[in-house]
Design a protein around this motif. Structure first.
Motif, short mmCIF file in Angstrom:
data_model
loop_
_atom_site.label_atom_id
_atom_site.label_comp_id
_atom_site.label_asym_id
_atom_site.label_seq_id
_atom_site.Cartn_x
_atom_site.Cartn_y
_atom_site.Cartn_z
N GLY A 101 0.82 -1.21 0.00
CA GLY A 101 0.00 0.00 0.00
C GLY A 101 0.85 1.26 0.00
O GLY A 101 0.52 2.24 -0.67
N VAL A 102 1.95 1.22 0.73
CA VAL A 102 2.88 2.36 0.75
C VAL A 102 3.52 2.51 -0.63
O VAL A 102 3.67 3.63 -1.14
CB VAL A 102 3.95 2.19 1.84
N GLN A 103 3.92 1.39 -1.23
CA GLN A 103 4.52 1.44 -2.56
C GLN A 103 3.57 2.13 -3.56
O GLN A 103 3.99 2.94 -4.38
CB GLN A 103 4.87 0.04 -3.05
N ARG A 104 2.30 1.81 -3.47
CA ARG A 104 1.32 2.42 -4.37
C ARG A 104 1.15 3.91 -4.10
O ARG A 104 1.03 4.72 -5.04
CB ARG A 104 -0.02 1.70 -4.23
N ARG A 105 1.15 4.30 -2.85
CA ARG A 105 1.02 5.71 -2.50
C ARG A 105 2.24 6.49 -2.98
O ARG A 105 2.12 7.64 -3.44
CB ARG A 105 0.83 5.86 -0.98
N VAL A 106 3.41 5.89 -2.83
CA VAL A 106 4.64 6.52 -3.31
C VAL A 106 4.57 6.73 -4.82
O VAL A 106 4.97 7.77 -5.34
CB VAL A 106 5.85 5.64 -2.92
N ASP A 108 1.85 7.07 -6.61
CA ASP A 108 0.87 8.13 -6.86
C ASP A 108 1.48 9.51 -6.64
O ASP A 108 1.07 10.49 -7.27
CB ASP A 108 -0.35 7.96 -5.96
N ALA A 109 2.46 9.58 -5.73
CA ALA A 109 3.12 10.85 -5.44
C ALA A 109 4.27 11.15 -6.40
O ALA A 109 4.93 12.19 -6.28
CB ALA A 109 3.64 10.86 -4.00
N GLY A 110 4.51 10.24 -7.34
CA GLY A 110 5.58 10.44 -8.30
C GLY A 110 6.97 10.23 -7.73
O GLY A 110 7.95 10.79 -8.23
N LEU A 111 7.08 9.39 -6.69
CA LEU A 111 8.36 9.21 -6.00
C LEU A 111 8.89 7.79 -6.10
O LEU A 111 9.73 7.38 -5.29
CB LEU A 111 8.21 9.60 -4.52
N THR A 112 8.45 7.05 -7.10
CA THR A 112 8.92 5.66 -7.27
C THR A 112 10.44 5.61 -7.38
O THR A 112 11.09 4.77 -6.75
CB THR A 112 8.27 5.02 -8.51
N ASP A 113 11.02 6.48 -8.19
CA ASP A 113 12.47 6.44 -8.42
C ASP A 113 13.27 6.96 -7.23
O ASP A 113 14.49 6.76 -7.17
CB ASP A 113 12.83 7.26 -9.66
N GLU A 114 12.60 7.61 -6.30
CA GLU A 114 13.30 8.16 -5.13
C GLU A 114 13.19 7.26 -3.90
O GLU A 114 13.67 7.60 -2.82
CB GLU A 114 12.73 9.54 -4.78
N THR A 115 12.53 6.11 -4.05
CA THR A 115 12.24 5.23 -2.91
C THR A 115 12.59 3.79 -3.24
O THR A 115 12.41 3.36 -4.38
CB THR A 115 10.74 5.30 -2.53
N VAL A 116 13.07 3.04 -2.26
CA VAL A 116 13.33 1.61 -2.47
C VAL A 116 12.86 0.84 -1.24
O VAL A 116 13.08 1.26 -0.10
CB VAL A 116 14.82 1.34 -2.77
N PHE A 117 12.19 -0.29 -1.48
CA PHE A 117 11.69 -1.17 -0.42
C PHE A 117 12.58 -2.40 -0.35
O PHE A 117 12.80 -3.08 -1.36
CB PHE A 117 10.24 -1.57 -0.71
N LEU A 118 13.07 -2.71 0.86
CA LEU A 118 14.03 -3.79 1.04
C LEU A 118 13.60 -4.73 2.17
O LEU A 118 14.15 -4.70 3.28
CB LEU A 118 15.42 -3.22 1.35
N ASP A 212 -0.58 5.69 5.26
CA ASP A 212 -0.56 7.11 4.92
C ASP A 212 0.56 7.83 5.66
O ASP A 212 1.24 8.70 5.10
CB ASP A 212 -1.90 7.77 5.24
N ARG A 213 0.75 7.46 6.91
CA ARG A 213 1.81 8.09 7.71
C ARG A 213 3.18 7.76 7.13
O ARG A 213 4.03 8.65 6.98
CB ARG A 213 1.74 7.59 9.16
N VAL A 214 3.40 6.49 6.79
CA VAL A 214 4.70 6.10 6.25
C VAL A 214 4.93 6.77 4.90
O VAL A 214 6.02 7.30 4.63
CB VAL A 214 4.80 4.57 6.11
N ALA A 215 3.91 6.78 4.05
CA ALA A 215 4.05 7.44 2.75
C ALA A 215 4.32 8.93 2.90
O ALA A 215 5.13 9.51 2.17
CB ALA A 215 2.80 7.21 1.91
N GLY A 216 3.68 9.54 3.88
CA GLY A 216 3.92 10.96 4.14
C GLY A 216 5.33 11.22 4.62
O GLY A 216 5.96 12.22 4.23
#
Length: 228
Positions: A101-106, A108-118, A212-216
């Motif tokens: 869910g956080v990945q999807r929110r990220v 939507d915010a246009g931050l896919t390339d700025e974030t990595v999940f490990l 939402d908190r984590v995505a924020g």
């Protein structure tokens, strides 16, 4: 950074993962974007895992699904790091689905390339490439985005060295569990939010993280590190 063993405190840590407190601990250290974390149960230096204002311990692990190695010291994005095993019947599944869910929110915010999940498995005996790929399909991970890497230590010993000894995410294998055939793990649930300079901004306890908190938090950190 070598951290003290946490196995003796797993039961206490599990309680703290859902209980928590509402105080803000410590002064704001250097190198962070976010303010002091509310709900942190102790000062960062007194916790087994790296917490607010502390550096993420170095590790290098392979993503068998993508066929690449990830060096934590080479990451230049905001990172979300946790320890799991995919056959976990309750808490890991809840956490991983919420991280999706956080990945999807990220995204939507246009931050896919700025974030990595490990997510790092501490069960390499069962969590091979096929099992990890199946988990991704089951919970809806977008592997095509390139910002989600299942990391797999090459042996149980290596898993212990990285997940427990370095990251302080304690776990213990047990054959006496009634919830999972074969063997199970007793473990704490901690998810780290790390800025591009390798400093921990947040240590979220428990599997029911607020998406939402984590995505924020991710957006605030990513924005602070965006080029001028």
């Amino acid at each position: 950074m070598q951290r003290r063993a946490v196995l003796g405190g797993i039961a206490t840590a599990a309680i703290g993962a859902t209980a928590g407190c509402t105080s803000v601990l410590g002064d704001e250290p250097e190198g962070v974007v976010l303010g002091p974390q509310e709900g942190q149960i102790a000062d960062s230096e007194d916790l087994a895992y790296p917490a607010y204002g502390q550096p993420l311990p170095a590790f290098e692990l392979r993503d068998p699904v993508a066929g690449v190695a990830i060096d934590s010291e080479a990451i230049d994005r905001t990172a979300v790091v946790t320890g799991v095993f995919t056959t976990c019947p309750v808490e890991c599944g809840i956490l991983l689905r919420r991280l999706v869910g956080v990945q999807r929110r990220v995204a939507d915010a246009g931050l896919t390339d700025e974030t990595v999940f490990l997510p790092i498995t501490f069960d390499p005996e069962r969590d091979n490439a096929a099992a990890l790929r199946e988990n991704a399909e089951t919970i809806g991970v977008n592997l095509d985005s390139g910002n989600w890497h299942y990391l797999r230590p090459e042996s149980p010993e290596r898993a212990k060295a990285v997940v427990e000894d370095r990251l302080g995410i304690g776990f213990e294998k047990t054959t006496e569990s009634e919830r999972l055939p074969g063997y199970d793990f007793t473990h704490i649930v901690v998810t780290l939010l790390v800025n591009p300079d390798g400093i921990v901004e947040r240590a979220y306890r428990g599997e029911r993280i607020d998406r939402d908190r984590v995505a924020g938090d991710i957006e605030a950190v990513a924005d602070a590190f965006a080029p001028e």
